[in-house]
Motif scaffolding. Sequence first.
Motif, PDB file in Angstrom:
ATOM      1  N   ARG A 184       0.126  -5.414   4.155  1.00  0.00           N
ATOM      2  CA  ARG A 184       0.946  -5.518   2.943  1.00  0.00           C
ATOM      3  C   ARG A 184       0.035  -5.499   1.721  1.00  0.00           C
ATOM      4  N   PHE A 185       0.376  -4.667   0.750  1.00  0.00           N
ATOM      5  CA  PHE A 185      -0.393  -4.574  -0.497  1.00  0.00           C
ATOM      6  C   PHE A 185       0.542  -4.807  -1.672  1.00  0.00           C
ATOM      7  N   SER A 186       0.061  -5.554  -2.653  1.00  0.00           N
ATOM      8  CA  SER A 186       0.829  -5.745  -3.883  1.00  0.00           C
ATOM      9  C   SER A 186      -0.112  -5.693  -5.079  1.00  0.00           C
ATOM     10  N   LEU A 187       0.432  -5.243  -6.197  1.00  0.00           N
ATOM     11  CA  LEU A 187      -0.332  -5.146  -7.447  1.00  0.00           C
ATOM     12  C   LEU A 187       0.562  -5.566  -8.590  1.00  0.00           C
ATOM     13  N   GLU A 188       0.021  -6.394  -9.466  1.00  0.00           N
ATOM     14  CA  GLU A 188       0.749  -6.770 -10.667  1.00  0.00           C
ATOM     15  C   GLU A 188      -0.250  -6.986 -11.803  1.00  0.00           C
ATOM     16  N   GLY A 189       0.268  -6.901 -13.028  1.00  0.00           N
ATOM     17  CA  GLY A 189      -0.599  -7.086 -14.188  1.00  0.00           C
ATOM     18  C   GLY A 189      -0.198  -6.195 -15.331  1.00  0.00           C
ATOM     19  N   GLU A 190      -1.043  -6.143 -16.334  1.00  0.00           N
ATOM     20  CA  GLU A 190      -0.764  -5.354 -17.528  1.00  0.00           C
ATOM     21  C   GLU A 190      -1.075  -3.880 -17.301  1.00  0.00           C
ATOM     22  N   HIS A 191      -0.265  -3.018 -17.931  1.00  0.00           N
ATOM     23  CA  HIS A 191      -0.508  -1.570 -17.974  1.00  0.00           C
ATOM     24  C   HIS A 191      -0.435  -0.901 -16.602  1.00  0.00           C
ATOM     25  N   SER A 193       2.232  -0.052 -13.054  1.00  0.00           N
ATOM     26  CA  SER A 193       3.544  -0.131 -12.421  1.00  0.00           C
ATOM     27  C   SER A 193       3.382  -1.012 -11.189  1.00  0.00           C
ATOM     28  N   ALA A 194       3.916  -2.223 -11.288  1.00  0.00           N
ATOM     29  CA  ALA A 194       3.743  -3.181 -10.201  1.00  0.00           C
ATOM     30  C   ALA A 194       4.400  -2.661  -8.924  1.00  0.00           C
ATOM     31  N   PHE A 195       3.813  -2.970  -7.797  1.00  0.00           N
ATOM     32  CA  PHE A 195       4.422  -2.619  -6.514  1.00  0.00           C
ATOM     33  C   PHE A 195       4.101  -3.686  -5.492  1.00  0.00           C
ATOM     34  N   ASP A 196       4.945  -3.760  -4.483  1.00  0.00           N
ATOM     35  CA  ASP A 196       4.761  -4.691  -3.370  1.00  0.00           C
ATOM     36  C   ASP A 196       5.234  -3.964  -2.117  1.00  0.00           C
ATOM     37  N   TRP A 197       4.303  -3.395  -1.393  1.00  0.00           N
ATOM     38  CA  TRP A 197       4.621  -2.587  -0.216  1.00  0.00           C
ATOM     39  C   TRP A 197       4.459  -3.440   1.032  1.00  0.00           C
ATOM     40  N   PRO A 198       5.536  -3.641   1.781  1.00  0.00           N
ATOM     41  CA  PRO A 198       5.436  -4.461   2.984  1.00  0.00           C
ATOM     42  C   PRO A 198       4.593  -3.793   4.059  1.00  0.00           C
ATOM     43  N   ALA A 199       4.097  -4.605   4.968  1.00  0.00           N
ATOM     44  CA  ALA A 199       3.340  -4.061   6.099  1.00  0.00           C
ATOM     45  C   ALA A 199       4.263  -3.232   6.973  1.00  0.00           C
ATOM     46  N   GLU A 200       3.767  -2.100   7.444  1.00  0.00           N
ATOM     47  CA  GLU A 200       4.559  -1.196   8.276  1.00  0.00           C
ATOM     48  C   GLU A 200       4.061  -1.270   9.720  1.00  0.00           C
ATOM     49  N   PRO A 201       4.948  -0.982  10.675  1.00  0.00           N
ATOM     50  CA  PRO A 201       4.497  -0.975  12.077  1.00  0.00           C
ATOM     51  C   PRO A 201       3.481   0.125  12.314  1.00  0.00           C
ATOM     52  N   ILE A 202       2.558  -0.119  13.209  1.00  0.00           N
ATOM     53  CA  ILE A 202       1.531   0.865  13.524  1.00  0.00           C
ATOM     54  C   ILE A 202       2.174   2.060  14.216  1.00  0.00           C
ATOM     55  N   GLY A 203       1.815   3.270  13.782  1.00  0.00           N
ATOM     56  CA  GLY A 203       2.373   4.478  14.384  1.00  0.00           C
ATOM     57  C   GLY A 203       2.868   5.454  13.341  1.00  0.00           C
ATOM     58  N   GLU A 204       3.445   6.546  13.819  1.00  0.00           N
ATOM     59  CA  GLU A 204       3.888   7.628  12.937  1.00  0.00           C
ATOM     60  C   GLU A 204       4.947   7.164  11.943  1.00  0.00           C
ATOM     61  N   GLU A 205       5.944   6.447  12.446  1.00  0.00           N
ATOM     62  CA  GLU A 205       7.052   6.040  11.590  1.00  0.00           C
ATOM     63  C   GLU A 205       6.582   5.137  10.462  1.00  0.00           C
ATOM     64  N   GLY A 206       5.711   4.184  10.790  1.00  0.00           N
ATOM     65  CA  GLY A 206       5.200   3.279   9.762  1.00  0.00           C
ATOM     66  C   GLY A 206       4.372   4.011   8.721  1.00  0.00           C
ATOM     67  N   LEU A 207       3.515   4.926   9.169  1.00  0.00           N
ATOM     68  CA  LEU A 207       2.697   5.687   8.229  1.00  0.00           C
ATOM     69  C   LEU A 207       3.574   6.532   7.316  1.00  0.00           C
ATOM     70  N   LEU A 208       4.606   7.166   7.867  1.00  0.00           N
ATOM     71  CA  LEU A 208       5.467   8.026   7.055  1.00  0.00           C
ATOM     72  C   LEU A 208       6.229   7.203   6.018  1.00  0.00           C
ATOM     73  N   ARG A 209       6.644   5.994   6.391  1.00  0.00           N
ATOM     74  CA  ARG A 209       7.324   5.140   5.405  1.00  0.00           C
ATOM     75  C   ARG A 209       6.380   4.757   4.269  1.00  0.00           C
ATOM     76  N   ARG A 210       5.126   4.420   4.616  1.00  0.00           N
ATOM     77  CA  ARG A 210       4.152   4.074   3.572  1.00  0.00           C
ATOM     78  C   ARG A 210       3.880   5.282   2.671  1.00  0.00           C
ATOM     79  N   LEU A 211       3.790   6.464   3.261  1.00  0.00           N
ATOM     80  CA  LEU A 211       3.566   7.671   2.459  1.00  0.00           C
ATOM     81  C   LEU A 211       4.754   7.948   1.544  1.00  0.00           C
ATOM     82  N   GLY A 212       5.961   7.642   2.018  1.00  0.00           N
ATOM     83  CA  GLY A 212       7.131   7.816   1.163  1.00  0.00           C
ATOM     84  C   GLY A 212       7.070   6.913  -0.060  1.00  0.00           C
ATOM     85  N   ARG A 213       6.554   5.710   0.109  1.00  0.00           N
ATOM     86  CA  ARG A 213       6.420   4.798  -1.036  1.00  0.00           C
ATOM     87  C   ARG A 213       5.338   5.271  -1.998  1.00  0.00           C
TER      88      ARG A 213
END
Length: 601
Positions: A184-191, A193-213
């Motif tokens: 899981r990665f998150s970023l916040e602060g000035e200047h 675009s904050a994001f909070d990407w949940p951890a994805e399951p290991i494998g093709e489906e998880g990687l594709l979801r992360r790439l979509g984000r």
Amino acid sequence: MNVRRLDPVLVDRIAAGEVIERPAAAVKELVENAIDAGASSVAVTIIGGGRELIRVVDDGAGMTPQDLELAVERHATSKLPEGDLFAIGTLGFRGEALPSIGSVARLSIATRRHDAPQGSGLVVEAGEKGVVRPVAAAVGTRIEVSDLFIFTPARLKFLKSDRAEAQAVSEMLRRLAIAHPEIRFSLEGEHVSAFDWPAEPIGEEGLLRRLGRALGRDFPENALKIEAEREGFRIFGFAGLPTFHRGTSAGVHLAVNGRPVRDKLLLSAVRGAYADVVPSDRHPVLFLDVGCDPRLVDVNVHPAKSEVRFRDPALVRGLVVSGLKAALAAAGHRATTTGGARTLDAFRAVLSMGGNGNAIPRPGFPSVPSWSAPPSVSLSTPQAGFSDFAAPSADARAHLAEPSPDALDRPLGAPRAQLHETYIVTQTREGVVIVDQHAAHERLVYERLKAERARSGIARQPLLLPEVVELDPVDADRLIAAGSELESLGLVLESFGSGAVLVREAPSQLAGGNLQRLVRDVADALAEHGTAGSLERRLDHVLATMACHNSVRAGRRMRPEEMDALLREMEITPNSGQCNHGRPTYVELKLSDIERLFGRR
């Protein structure tokens, strides 16, 4: 002036200039440490573009008080248990990040292992290490860097604006997040675009979801799975369709054993794989991870660890190019789904400017009154005002030319009309397809020519008068050394004394061309890349030009059976979703979208 040893703090500040050149570099080092510590969550906060504050919090293994005291010493690390620089399996390994940051900023660390009753804290300021003290801390590590470069004010003058530095931090963190979707990665602060990407399951489906984000919600449905393996190297990831491209290379994400890199060899391989299907001024969108035994790659060749050196670079480049090309060819006629969306957006813009009476007037456009039928007009009789409308160039309606029974179920459907003697309109079960006949046939002819070349080889034509090309002696020797490879591509050369070669035979496709320029271009390519690939690309360009001149031109009327034959061939031809110049050959409009356009849904 006598030689003297530099002060240790000054040594640290000089070294920090190589490791920490901007806030994004500091964040990168800290986040890599968190990943190496086995963290499942990494949270980053920045203020003032990272100059005022950088905070990185992870839930990794943490450190003991003894480890914490050593961690801020130069060249102290837990990453090389056996001291083998040829088997680096972690992102960090030099032991320079924390002391370098501590020498140019105020560094505060709080950490606790899962089996410790309390945490440990340490502060480093201007290279001066404090005392390790007990502190309240969650499992993992919390690092705060404040007033970055306050002790080296000259460095501050070379930083960009807070917004630019913050964007660099965001881009760096996104690249790490793409390479490690299980965290899981998150970023916040000035200047930023904050994001909070949940951890994805290991494998093709998880990687594709992360790439979509990270790459946009349209990417997953326009992505191709890439997987290939050869002699100890493996590539895995997802690549966008050729028509899913962007104006910069920011969408090209590459990694080696989970380490994000901007390696020249890999970038060159990606460009080579897409060269035939993407416009020269556009760039593909993809993520590829090259996996191998750590001993087959040297990651200690760049201060920022952004480049690597493979033991067998030709093998890796060939694997990437062939893996991408195989996936693109297997995609056949597929084109991006965003083409239809852009078309519908254009329709909506027209409607909003005057297609209905409730549209809001826009500056620069005259107000258009809404239309309503006069009460005296009978809608059951043809209106004279429509009698002058031009008929379709070629009519393929069902009652005039019955399509094959399964045509509507085919990907490109059944032809219904030809408009403006340029565009073929087809009907599918799910909507409408508009095909650019010239662009489509151009790609078909080009693929036929390439297949013919692959089957029978490149035909050579002996020159009636062999041509002498004068070159630099080094270039001439390089050409002669690559003689067998060049001969397989249709170019037969002989040595003609020092600094010259004699062209005996040339590819038939280049007959009458400028052989002097061709030979010099090949020599330059051999010097730069060590291969004769430029000649093959040049032949591909010639074949593309021939295909353009030998394909169905815009403005030609086509019979229904010709249109149907064109569609059926597109469905079985690799790369037919885009023309030789990288433009789409067709646009698909879903019936559901058309109904929403007219307010029926």
